[in-house]
Design a protein around this motif. Sequence first.
Motif, mmCIF file in Angstrom:
data_model
loop_
_atom_site.group_PDB
_atom_site.id
_atom_site.type_symbol
_atom_site.label_atom_id
_atom_site.label_comp_id
_atom_site.label_asym_id
_atom_site.label_seq_id
_atom_site.Cartn_x
_atom_site.Cartn_y
_atom_site.Cartn_z
ATOM 1 N N GLN A 17 0.827 -1.215 0.000
ATOM 2 C CA GLN A 17 0.000 0.000 0.000
ATOM 3 C C GLN A 17 0.858 1.261 0.000
ATOM 4 O OE1 GLN A 17 -3.648 0.167 2.364
ATOM 5 N NE2 GLN A 17 -3.402 -2.013 2.826
ATOM 6 N N TYR A 18 1.958 1.221 0.709
ATOM 7 C CA TYR A 18 2.871 2.370 0.653
ATOM 8 C C TYR A 18 3.441 2.539 -0.757
ATOM 9 C CZ TYR A 18 3.058 3.174 5.737
ATOM 10 O OH TYR A 18 2.758 3.489 7.037
ATOM 11 N N MET A 19 3.758 1.432 -1.427
ATOM 12 C CA MET A 19 4.252 1.540 -2.788
ATOM 13 C C MET A 19 3.190 2.110 -3.721
ATOM 14 S SD MET A 19 6.854 -1.591 -3.635
ATOM 15 C CE MET A 19 5.929 -2.960 -2.953
ATOM 16 N N VAL A 20 1.943 1.696 -3.525
ATOM 17 C CA VAL A 20 0.856 2.271 -4.325
ATOM 18 C C VAL A 20 0.815 3.788 -4.137
ATOM 19 C CG1 VAL A 20 -1.648 2.429 -4.606
ATOM 20 C CG2 VAL A 20 -0.568 0.186 -4.325
ATOM 21 N N THR A 21 0.901 4.231 -2.898
ATOM 22 C CA THR A 21 0.861 5.667 -2.595
ATOM 23 C C THR A 21 2.008 6.409 -3.268
ATOM 24 O OG1 THR A 21 -0.217 5.253 -0.468
ATOM 25 C CG2 THR A 21 0.918 7.366 -0.733
ATOM 26 N N HIS A 22 3.221 5.863 -3.147
ATOM 27 C CA HIS A 22 4.385 6.523 -3.765
ATOM 28 C C HIS A 22 4.279 6.533 -5.290
ATOM 29 C CE1 HIS A 22 6.435 7.098 -0.031
ATOM 30 N NE2 HIS A 22 6.627 5.821 0.209
ATOM 31 N N ALA A 23 3.800 5.446 -5.868
ATOM 32 C CA ALA A 23 3.679 5.370 -7.322
ATOM 33 C C ALA A 23 2.630 6.363 -7.835
ATOM 34 C CB ALA A 23 3.317 3.948 -7.742
ATOM 35 N N LEU A 24 1.506 6.456 -7.152
ATOM 36 C CA LEU A 24 0.477 7.411 -7.555
ATOM 37 C C LEU A 24 0.986 8.840 -7.429
ATOM 38 C CD1 LEU A 24 -2.712 5.816 -5.952
ATOM 39 C CD2 LEU A 24 -2.184 5.967 -8.391
ATOM 40 N N ALA A 25 1.777 9.112 -6.394
ATOM 41 C CA ALA A 25 2.318 10.457 -6.187
ATOM 42 C C ALA A 25 3.235 10.866 -7.335
ATOM 43 C CB ALA A 25 3.080 10.520 -4.863
ATOM 44 N N VAL A 103 11.610 -4.941 -9.483
ATOM 45 C CA VAL A 103 12.119 -4.635 -8.152
ATOM 46 C C VAL A 103 11.400 -5.531 -7.145
ATOM 47 C CG1 VAL A 103 12.550 -2.851 -6.433
ATOM 48 C CG2 VAL A 103 12.515 -2.254 -8.869
ATOM 49 N N PHE A 104 12.179 -6.282 -6.377
ATOM 50 C CA PHE A 104 11.634 -7.239 -5.414
ATOM 51 C C PHE A 104 12.026 -6.818 -3.995
ATOM 52 C CE2 PHE A 104 12.494 -9.418 -9.395
ATOM 53 C CZ PHE A 104 11.344 -10.172 -9.613
ATOM 54 N N SER A 105 11.225 -7.245 -3.018
ATOM 55 C CA SER A 105 11.538 -6.961 -1.618
ATOM 56 C C SER A 105 11.873 -8.242 -0.875
ATOM 57 C CB SER A 105 10.337 -6.297 -0.926
ATOM 58 O OG SER A 105 9.305 -7.249 -0.694
ATOM 59 N N SER A 106 12.748 -8.116 0.102
ATOM 60 C CA SER A 106 13.024 -9.223 1.025
ATOM 61 C C SER A 106 13.584 -8.630 2.309
ATOM 62 C CB SER A 106 14.020 -10.223 0.423
ATOM 63 O OG SER A 106 15.348 -9.714 0.497
ATOM 64 N N GLY A 107 13.910 -9.502 3.237
ATOM 65 C CA GLY A 107 14.596 -9.064 4.443
ATOM 66 C C GLY A 107 16.104 -9.225 4.301
ATOM 67 N N LEU A 174 14.710 9.021 1.715
ATOM 68 C CA LEU A 174 15.195 7.828 1.038
ATOM 69 C C LEU A 174 16.270 7.131 1.879
ATOM 70 C CD1 LEU A 174 14.799 6.380 -1.757
ATOM 71 C CD2 LEU A 174 16.900 7.552 -2.472
ATOM 72 N N PRO A 175 16.095 5.847 2.192
ATOM 73 C CA PRO A 175 17.105 5.135 2.985
ATOM 74 C C PRO A 175 18.460 5.107 2.292
ATOM 75 C CG PRO A 175 15.047 3.901 2.917
ATOM 76 C CD PRO A 175 14.913 5.013 1.913
ATOM 77 N N VAL A 176 19.500 4.888 3.093
ATOM 78 C CA VAL A 176 20.828 4.649 2.548
ATOM 79 C C VAL A 176 21.011 3.137 2.440
ATOM 80 C CG1 VAL A 176 21.760 6.781 3.505
ATOM 81 C CG2 VAL A 176 21.919 4.672 4.825
ATOM 82 N N TRP A 177 21.986 2.723 1.631
ATOM 83 C CA TRP A 177 22.151 1.287 1.425
ATOM 84 C C TRP A 177 23.622 0.899 1.394
ATOM 85 C CZ3 TRP A 177 24.498 -0.990 -2.913
ATOM 86 C CH2 TRP A 177 24.756 -0.132 -3.996
ATOM 87 N N SER A 178 23.824 -0.384 1.575
ATOM 88 C CA SER A 178 25.168 -0.939 1.475
ATOM 89 C C SER A 178 25.071 -2.322 0.846
ATOM 90 C CB SER A 178 25.821 -1.025 2.851
ATOM 91 O OG SER A 178 27.212 -1.285 2.739
ATOM 92 N N THR A 179 26.193 -2.833 0.408
ATOM 93 C CA THR A 179 26.204 -4.098 -0.325
ATOM 94 C C THR A 179 25.985 -5.299 0.571
ATOM 95 O OG1 THR A 179 27.731 -3.135 -1.947
ATOM 96 C CG2 THR A 179 27.564 -5.530 -1.902
ATOM 97 N N HIS A 180 26.509 -5.244 1.801
ATOM 98 C CA HIS A 180 26.455 -6.414 2.673
ATOM 99 C C HIS A 180 25.909 -6.093 4.054
ATOM 100 C CE1 HIS A 180 29.710 -7.736 -0.194
ATOM 101 N NE2 HIS A 180 28.845 -8.721 -0.274
ATOM 102 N N ALA A 197 9.290 1.238 1.053
ATOM 103 C CA ALA A 197 8.497 1.321 -0.180
ATOM 104 C C ALA A 197 9.031 2.408 -1.105
ATOM 105 C CB ALA A 197 7.036 1.581 0.167
ATOM 106 N N LEU A 198 9.420 3.530 -0.530
ATOM 107 C CA LEU A 198 9.972 4.635 -1.323
ATOM 108 C C LEU A 198 11.231 4.188 -2.051
ATOM 109 C CD1 LEU A 198 10.055 7.677 -2.097
ATOM 110 C CD2 LEU A 198 11.363 8.056 0.012
ATOM 111 N N PHE A 199 12.110 3.476 -1.356
ATOM 112 C CA PHE A 199 13.356 3.011 -1.979
ATOM 113 C C PHE A 199 13.044 2.083 -3.146
ATOM 114 C CE2 PHE A 199 17.212 0.682 -2.667
ATOM 115 C CZ PHE A 199 18.238 1.547 -2.317
ATOM 116 N N MET A 200 12.071 1.209 -2.978
ATOM 117 C CA MET A 200 11.725 0.286 -4.053
ATOM 118 C C MET A 200 11.228 1.034 -5.289
ATOM 119 S SD MET A 200 10.067 -3.039 -2.203
ATOM 120 C CE MET A 200 9.964 -3.897 -3.779
ATOM 121 N N VAL A 201 10.354 2.004 -5.071
ATOM 122 C CA VAL A 201 9.823 2.763 -6.206
ATOM 123 C C VAL A 201 10.933 3.569 -6.885
ATOM 124 C CG1 VAL A 201 8.216 4.601 -6.878
ATOM 125 C CG2 VAL A 201 7.479 2.812 -5.288
#
Length: 231
Positions: A17-25, A103-107, A174-180, A197-201
Amino acid sequence: MNIKKVCIVGASGKLGQYMVTHALARGYEVVGVCRPQSVDKLAHFQDRITLVPGYTNDTDVIKAAVSDCDAVFTVLAPWGVNDYASGTVQAVLDHAPEQARLVFSSGWHISKDGKDVYGYKIRMIEAVLSPIVRFLRLVDINDQHVAARKIFNSDRLWTLVRGSDLEEGASEGLPVWSTHVGDAVLESNITRRTDFALFMVEAAQDDSLIQKAPAIVSRASKSAHMHVAIT
């Protein structure tokens, strides 16, 4: 990439649902896929999205939903013990348009190259909790690993976003990221769900993330501020 139409697979969950919101925005045309029993969760979007009810590992459902989409965002839900996550991934890989960004999500528990360093909590979940919930036929974490291998072995334009522990709350950016997992910048292990969700979009527009599996953390976290020049 000029994105106009997107599909969100698993749209009825919190992350979806957050992704839907970001995509619509962003003015995207949005197609949402969710299980039939979850359709009511998307009622507040009313006529703003096209809804395709069905199980996300159903090839026919995915084929219909992703047609003509420029990007497909998929929540890898490990429900049940019927290869739900891996079946969903295979359907998306098989039927998304050739040049679509996937774009896929996981933990954090998913590892692309085996170089992630995990703390006690994740090791315990994998070693102890995972077999129990699978025995109870509730969740199959191993199937997420199978799904991830399908993604990693694909030559498609994919990104697998690996989320830290999540919390609700207003966006921190927007979150920051790292490889490992285990890298110092990720030590705080917390991200707002809306920012996951924002990072994925946003990842669909970032070619530097193609065929990568970024592990993310809140840009407002202590570890991010200690190890990244936040602007």
